[in-house]
Design an enzyme around this catalytic site. Structure first.
Site, PDB file in Angstrom:
ATOM      1  N   GLN A 131      42.854  50.572  42.391  1.00  0.00           N
ATOM      2  CA  GLN A 131      41.527  50.362  42.967  1.00  0.00           C
ATOM      3  C   GLN A 131      41.504  49.064  43.771  1.00  0.00           C
ATOM      4  O   GLN A 131      41.885  48.009  43.266  1.00  0.00           O
ATOM      5  CB  GLN A 131      40.483  50.295  41.845  1.00  0.00           C
ATOM      6  CG  GLN A 131      39.050  50.122  42.319  1.00  0.00           C
ATOM      7  CD  GLN A 131      38.100  49.942  41.154  1.00  0.00           C
ATOM      8  OE1 GLN A 131      38.396  49.209  40.223  1.00  0.00           O
ATOM      9  NE2 GLN A 131      36.965  50.602  41.196  1.00  0.00           N
ATOM     10  N   SER A 134      37.524  44.547  44.247  1.00  0.00           N
ATOM     11  CA  SER A 134      37.286  43.110  44.095  1.00  0.00           C
ATOM     12  C   SER A 134      38.167  42.292  45.035  1.00  0.00           C
ATOM     13  O   SER A 134      39.302  42.670  45.332  1.00  0.00           O
ATOM     14  CB  SER A 134      37.568  42.677  42.656  1.00  0.00           C
ATOM     15  OG  SER A 134      36.699  43.327  41.760  1.00  0.00           O
ATOM     16  N   GLU A 250      33.464  54.919  36.557  1.00  0.00           N
ATOM     17  CA  GLU A 250      34.148  53.821  35.879  1.00  0.00           C
ATOM     18  C   GLU A 250      33.333  53.285  34.715  1.00  0.00           C
ATOM     19  O   GLU A 250      33.898  52.883  33.679  1.00  0.00           O
ATOM     20  CB  GLU A 250      34.438  52.698  36.882  1.00  0.00           C
ATOM     21  CG  GLU A 250      35.215  51.547  36.290  1.00  0.00           C
ATOM     22  CD  GLU A 250      35.597  50.490  37.319  1.00  0.00           C
ATOM     23  OE1 GLU A 250      36.129  49.449  36.909  1.00  0.00           O
ATOM     24  OE2 GLU A 250      35.365  50.708  38.528  1.00  0.00           O
TER      25      GLU A 250
END
Length: 400
Positions: A131, A134, A250
């Site tokens: 992923q 961030s 998630e």
């Protein structure tokens, strides 16, 4: 058609029998307690083989369409398979970002081409996913992401970096949020979502060593990395909307995950069993009134959360705050898990200071390692503070 109780009972026995026969032997090296601690090729190969075996037996992705490698059956069967895997204490199915986030998203809103291309490889463990949300300079402010994706003919050129990329060094694909329009009037409108290949020139990953000495996370750098335009999911500017849907998976607020164990799960009963022979001042520690009072609190909390999960599926029981249980699921379970593990370490007394590798460590330092690793789950998918804000705004209706 809703499965009948006798069908589910028979299936449960079949799963239990298969797990008893095929449960892998101790490999002789430390296995990850979650998908966030896969640190070595040795661990990866072991877990990849195990996930492929579970899928080949028909116990993973059971509710996903048959056309894309799934079983095409009622989700109740997958729930039973997961329960039996947990009861048997088998290893995790490590490809969690694919199984739990990217896969359900593609299943739900992906094109037929995307489903055909990606889903089966997720289940079989051939294709590992990571992923790319961030970033180092923006903390939990996902909407401020600055990694750029500039259109160049039939490709996008990516520049920037991402942080806390779980298994980024092993992944074949990344769910990537990048800024395609820095001039958009609202920062959220300038983001786009990509199913991006990782094995292309210009992408570099650097493992991050954690407090436990393990790895699992990486920082990912993009330097003029070119990915095909066809990797974009949805239209340009749809990135924020798709990312928020991904986070619903998630955070456990939306169904659709393929199943399997993402964590080595422990309960308050497991902890009690571990502490039965611990003494303090010549008396069994579990007889201490203050500790027993704290322990009863943990038992009540765990039972309440389990009943809450069942209640969330019964609409008449959630009419007051319809989304309260799903939206609070991630916060409740991760914080409880952290406190349970902390309690287990503290209750060991001086022995709680030993760690993995110390001969005097109880259970090989399992609980100490579990406690330190538990902080990852309170941060990933939005920190506990972010989760509290979500509940306040979207459940209780409080102002920002």
């Amino acid at each position: 058609m809703t499965p009948q109780p006798h069908e589910l009972d028979s299936f449960r026995k079949d799963v239990a029998a298969w797990l008893a026969e095929h449960r892998p032997a101790d490999p002789g090296f430390l296995l990850p307690q979650s998908f966030m601690e896969v640190s070595t090729d040795q661990q990866l190969d072991f877990l990849r083989e195990w996930q492929h075996k579970v899928w080949s037996a028909g116990y993973l992705g059971m509710a996903w369409p048959r056309a894309y490698g799934g079983g095409g059956v009622d989700p109740a069967f997958q729930s039973i398979a997961d329960q039996e895997m947990r009861r048997a204490g088998v290893p995790i199915c490590f490809n969690v970002i694919g199984l739990g986030w990217a896969g359900p998203l593609i299943n739900d809103i992906g094109t037929e081409e995307e489903k055909s291309k990606y889903l089966k490889g997720i289940l079989s463990a051939e294709d590992i996913w990571c992923q790319g949300f961030s970033e180092p300079d923006h903390g939990s402010d996902l909407g401020a992401a600055q990694t750029r994706a500039v259109r160049d003919g039939d490709a996008y050129v990516i520049n920037g970096s991402k942080i806390w990329t779980t298994m980024g060094n092993y992944a074949r694909y990344m769910i990537l949020l990048a800024r395609t329009n820095p001039e958009a009037p609202r920062k959220y409108d300038g983001l786009s979502f990509f199913l991006a290949p990782m094995q292309v020139p210009g992408i570099e990953t650097r493992p991050i060593r954690k407090l436990t000495g393990e790895y699992g996370f990486t920082e990912t750098f993009f330097t003029d990395a070119r990915i095909p335009q066809a990797c974009r999911m949805g239209d340009e500017g749809d990135g924020w909307k798709i990312a928020m849907k991904t986070l619903q998976y998630e955070r456990g607020a939306e169904a659709g995950a393929a199943g399997g164990l993402a964590f080595v799960r422990v309960s308050v009963d497991d902890m009690i069993d571990e502490l039965r022979d611990v003494s303090r001042d010549g008396r069994p520690m579990l007889e201490e009134p203050l500790l027993r009072d704290q322990l009863v609190g943990l038992i009540m909390e765990e039972k309440a959360m389990a009943l809450g999960d069942r209640r969330s599926a019964i609409a008449p029981l959630t009419t007051d705050y319809p989304f309260s249980l799903p939206l609070s699921n991630k916060l409740r379970w991760t914080e409880y898990s952290r406190r349970l593990r902390q309690f287990a370490v503290g209750a060991q007394g001086a022995a709680g200071s030993f760690y993995v590798g110390d001969d005097a460590a109880r259970q090989g330092g399992f609980w100490q390692r579990a406690y330190l690793n538990s902080f990852s789950a309170t941060i990933g998918g939005g920190t506990s503070q972010i989760q509290a804000n979500i509940i306040a705004e979207h459940v209780l209706g409080l102002p920002k």
